[in-house]
Design an enzyme around this catalytic site. Sequence first.
Site, PDB file in Angstrom:
ATOM      1  NE  ARG A   1     -14.940  -1.281  47.617  1.00 50.73           N
ATOM      2  CZ  ARG A   1     -14.993  -1.783  46.368  1.00 50.73           C
ATOM      3  NH1 ARG A   1     -14.182  -1.346  45.446  1.00 50.73           N
ATOM      4  NH2 ARG A   1     -15.883  -2.713  46.066  1.00 50.73           N
ATOM      5  CE1 TYR A   6       4.491  10.042  61.140  1.00 49.56           C
ATOM      6  CE2 TYR A   6       3.530   8.995  59.218  1.00 49.56           C
ATOM      7  CZ  TYR A   6       3.567   9.186  60.581  1.00 49.56           C
ATOM      8  OH  TYR A   6       2.689   8.521  61.392  1.00 49.56           O
ATOM      9  CG  ASP A  41       4.469  14.190  53.145  1.00 52.86           C
ATOM     10  OD1 ASP A  41       3.698  15.132  53.401  1.00 52.86           O
ATOM     11  OD2 ASP A  41       4.542  13.160  53.845  1.00 52.86           O
ATOM     12  CE  LYS A  47      -0.325  14.117  60.892  1.00 55.76           C
ATOM     13  NZ  LYS A  47      -0.549  13.296  62.063  1.00 55.76           N
TER      14      LYS A  47
HETATM   15  C1  LIG Z   1       4.577  14.338  56.945  1.00 61.09           C
HETATM   16  C2  LIG Z   1       3.574  13.243  57.095  1.00 61.09           C
HETATM   17  N1  LIG Z   1       3.192  12.535  56.026  1.00 61.09           N
HETATM   18  C3  LIG Z   1       2.291  11.522  56.120  1.00 61.09           C
HETATM   19  C4  LIG Z   1       1.732  11.180  57.333  1.00 61.09           C
HETATM   20  C5  LIG Z   1       0.749  10.042  57.421  1.00 61.09           C
HETATM   21  O1  LIG Z   1      -0.536  10.538  57.593  1.00 61.09           O
HETATM   22  P1  LIG Z   1      -1.717   9.805  58.438  1.00 61.09           P
HETATM   23  O2  LIG Z   1      -1.302   9.783  59.876  1.00 61.09           O
HETATM   24  O3  LIG Z   1      -2.904  10.660  58.147  1.00 61.09           O
HETATM   25  O4  LIG Z   1      -1.855   8.429  57.888  1.00 61.09           O
HETATM   26  C6  LIG Z   1       2.082  11.898  58.482  1.00 61.09           C
HETATM   27  C7  LIG Z   1       1.520  11.572  59.785  1.00 61.09           C
HETATM   28  O5  LIG Z   1       1.922  12.072  60.809  1.00 61.09           O
HETATM   29  C8  LIG Z   1       3.040  12.942  58.362  1.00 61.09           C
HETATM   30  O6  LIG Z   1       3.464  13.630  59.428  1.00 61.09           O
END
Ligand SMILES: Cc1ncc(COP(=O)(O)O)c(C=O)c1O
Length: 383
Positions: free
Chosen positions: A54, A106, A179, A204
């Site tokens: 962990r 997001y 992000d 992604k």
């Molecule tokens: C721009 C962006 N940030 C964060 C996330 C969250 O990631 P996760 O789905 O791996 O938890 C996503 C998910 O689609 C995203 O598109």
Amino acid sequence: MNSDRKHGTATLLAQANHLIDQMTGAIIPPVYVSTTYARDSNYELVAHGLSYSRENTPNCKQLETLLAVLEGGADALTFGSGMAAVSALFETLKPGDHVVAPAVMYHAVRTWLNDFCPRWGLAHNYFDASKQGSLERVIRSGRTKIVWIETPANPTCDITDIAEAAELAHNAGARLVVDSTLATPMLTRPIEHGADIVLHSATKYLNGHSDVLAGALICREDDNFWQSIRFQRVYGGAALGSFEAWLLLRGMRTLHLRMQQACDNAMRIAQHFETHKKIERVLYPGLQSHPRHTLAQRQMKSGFGGMLSLLVRGDAQAARTVASRTRVFVPATSFGGVESLIEHRATVEGPSSRMPPNLLRLSIGIELVEDLIIDLEHALEAI
Ligand SMILES: Cc1ncc(COP(=O)(O)O)c(C=O)c1O
């Protein structure tokens, strides 16, 4: 390592940071499945920093080292998902702190912040990333602790000036978190523009094969704030499994090639459909018609990403019809895989969605671009 960054990055990725197993010479690392690590006759850990999975695993460490080098950061932490990374970061804040984030980002981050901030005693405000001066107006000097931006933004492809946001954040005593999931370090390295922390949904493009859920944070400085995020990851228990870390490292060996192909394909598709009679607008930062195209050119290197959105001429039903008539594009959510996906964003986000009803989000893969264009042309004939 070659000092030319482009060449250097390709080499770094292809060889996963020149990773060779010291014990066997294997050029592909093993998956370390052990949850616990032994001590020696002096009761010292056999390997420094490896005690319990962990806290850390060899596979996560390998991945984190590569991520830190790629983003030009001091350190990296991996998580069980992008959202686990988001929540670990905000959970380090204290009641009374203030955070700001873009109104369009997001959707799950926004949904989670709306629930989490009041419960945690945090004040939060949203700004309009497409409007000059909007961010400046919501920052509270001395009280704002996190300025959150997402560039390009999912799914509208808004572009935010990282350097400008960093200056505003720093002048107010806040940290800038970017992000950078859509850009990846192949197109933008936010730390070079002044960001303090970079977030990736590694689910992604970094992984690229739609078979791993993972998140990552990379820091400019290994300071107290970073250590409190590390604490949160270890004690909150949001660790990434070794097999997922191994798969992710494998996927990242081809990140530069996948990204280049996705960018080239997306540009061709954006240009093709920009003047299409069934399309009202194409949202893509690579197009000159994009309101922040010049900024995108400055901030993004060697491409504008593999994501774009189409506003079809028609209503939500027309958009859903197009999304369900494609034969090459797969009608599914998510993005960043080698296969192209199409989705009606308002349906996927649900009733709280702020997306235009006619918006289709496209994740462009690495297929033959002509196949993708013909597929969309056929699907558009249905409306
Ligand atoms: C721009 C962006 N940030 C964060 C996330 C969250 O990631 P996760 O789905 O791996 O938890 C996503 C998910 O689609 C995203 O598109």
